[in-house]
Design a protein around this motif. Structure first.
Motif, short mmCIF file in Angstrom:
data_model
loop_
_atom_site.label_atom_id
_atom_site.label_comp_id
_atom_site.label_asym_id
_atom_site.label_seq_id
_atom_site.Cartn_x
_atom_site.Cartn_y
_atom_site.Cartn_z
N MET A 1 0.80 -1.15 0.00
CA MET A 1 0.07 -0.06 -0.15
C MET A 1 0.69 1.32 -0.07
O MET A 1 1.92 1.30 0.51
N GLN A 2 0.34 2.32 -0.64
CA GLN A 2 1.16 3.51 -0.61
C GLN A 2 0.15 4.55 -0.64
O GLN A 2 -1.03 4.56 -0.93
N THR A 3 0.41 5.73 0.14
CA THR A 3 -0.57 6.82 0.39
C THR A 3 0.25 8.19 -0.37
O THR A 3 1.41 8.48 0.23
N THR A 4 -0.52 8.71 -1.24
CA THR A 4 0.19 10.04 -1.59
C THR A 4 -0.83 11.20 -1.42
O THR A 4 -2.10 10.81 -1.46
N THR A 5 -0.17 12.24 -0.96
CA THR A 5 -1.10 13.67 -0.70
C THR A 5 -0.97 14.37 -1.75
O THR A 5 0.05 14.86 -2.39
N TYR A 6 -2.30 14.81 -2.43
CA TYR A 6 -2.61 15.69 -3.34
C TYR A 6 -3.04 17.10 -2.79
O TYR A 6 -3.88 17.20 -1.85
N SER A 7 -2.74 18.23 -3.45
CA SER A 7 -3.44 19.54 -2.99
C SER A 7 -4.47 19.77 -4.28
O SER A 7 -4.24 19.94 -5.33
N VAL A 8 -5.72 19.99 -3.84
CA VAL A 8 -6.84 20.35 -4.80
C VAL A 8 -7.31 21.68 -4.24
O VAL A 8 -7.55 22.05 -3.14
N THR A 9 -7.70 22.49 -5.40
CA THR A 9 -8.20 23.61 -5.30
C THR A 9 -9.54 23.93 -5.59
O THR A 9 -9.95 23.18 -6.48
N GLY A 10 -10.30 24.94 -5.16
CA GLY A 10 -11.53 25.18 -5.40
C GLY A 10 -12.73 24.44 -4.43
O GLY A 10 -13.79 24.67 -4.55
N MET A 11 -12.46 23.56 -3.41
CA MET A 11 -13.41 23.01 -2.68
C MET A 11 -13.79 24.01 -1.57
O MET A 11 -13.14 24.44 -1.00
N THR A 12 -15.14 24.10 -1.39
CA THR A 12 -15.65 24.89 -0.38
C THR A 12 -16.60 24.38 0.75
O THR A 12 -16.86 25.00 1.47
N CYS A 13 -17.04 22.96 0.20
CA CYS A 13 -18.06 22.63 1.25
C CYS A 13 -17.71 20.86 1.31
O CYS A 13 -17.23 20.43 0.58
N ASN A 14 -18.80 20.37 2.06
CA ASN A 14 -18.75 18.92 2.18
C ASN A 14 -19.44 18.07 0.95
O ASN A 14 -18.71 16.98 0.84
N HIS A 15 -20.01 18.86 0.18
CA HIS A 15 -20.27 18.35 -1.14
C HIS A 15 -19.25 18.20 -1.96
O HIS A 15 -18.93 17.10 -2.69
N CYS A 16 -18.22 19.17 -1.91
CA CYS A 16 -17.06 19.11 -2.89
C CYS A 16 -16.24 18.05 -2.37
O CYS A 16 -15.58 17.23 -3.04
N VAL A 17 -15.96 17.87 -0.98
CA VAL A 17 -15.42 16.58 -0.26
C VAL A 17 -15.94 15.23 -0.80
O VAL A 17 -15.20 14.39 -1.53
N SER A 18 -17.20 15.20 -0.97
CA SER A 18 -17.95 13.75 -1.39
C SER A 18 -17.73 13.67 -2.85
O SER A 18 -17.34 12.62 -3.26
N SER A 19 -17.67 14.75 -3.72
CA SER A 19 -17.50 14.55 -5.13
C SER A 19 -15.96 14.08 -5.43
O SER A 19 -15.88 13.13 -6.08
N VAL A 20 -14.88 14.82 -4.94
CA VAL A 20 -13.44 14.41 -5.00
C VAL A 20 -13.36 13.06 -4.51
O VAL A 20 -12.84 12.45 -5.26
N SER A 21 -13.80 12.76 -3.19
CA SER A 21 -13.78 11.41 -2.67
C SER A 21 -14.39 9.99 -3.80
O SER A 21 -13.71 9.31 -3.94
#
Length: 70
Positions: A1-21
């Motif tokens: 297993m490998q974990t990589t962290t990315y930075s995402v711009t434009g997210m402003t709410c929990n719906h954004c979090v759900s969509s990206v996830s």
């Protein structure tokens, strides 16, 4: 297993979090996605290393953008 962290711009709410996830979670080999709304950090755990372009395309499909890395 490998974990990589990315930075995402434009997210402003929990719906954004759900969509990206949801979109990133559909990529082959992804086992977990954790999104921190406050920082824009998206930690992706996968069986094998992921292609950055594939992650960028999934984030774009959700309506957001990967931050450019120097």
């Amino acid at each position: 297993m490998q974990t990589t962290t990315y930075s995402v711009t434009g997210m402003t709410c929990n719906h954004c979090v759900s969509s990206v996830s949801a979109e990133v979670g559909r990529l082959p080999g992804v086992t977990a996605v954790e999104v921190d709304l406050a920082s824009g950090a998206v930690a992706v755990t996968s069986e094998e290393p992921l292609d950055r372009e594939a992650v960028a395309a999934a984030v774009d499909e959700a309506g957001y953008e990967l931050a450019v890395t120097p």
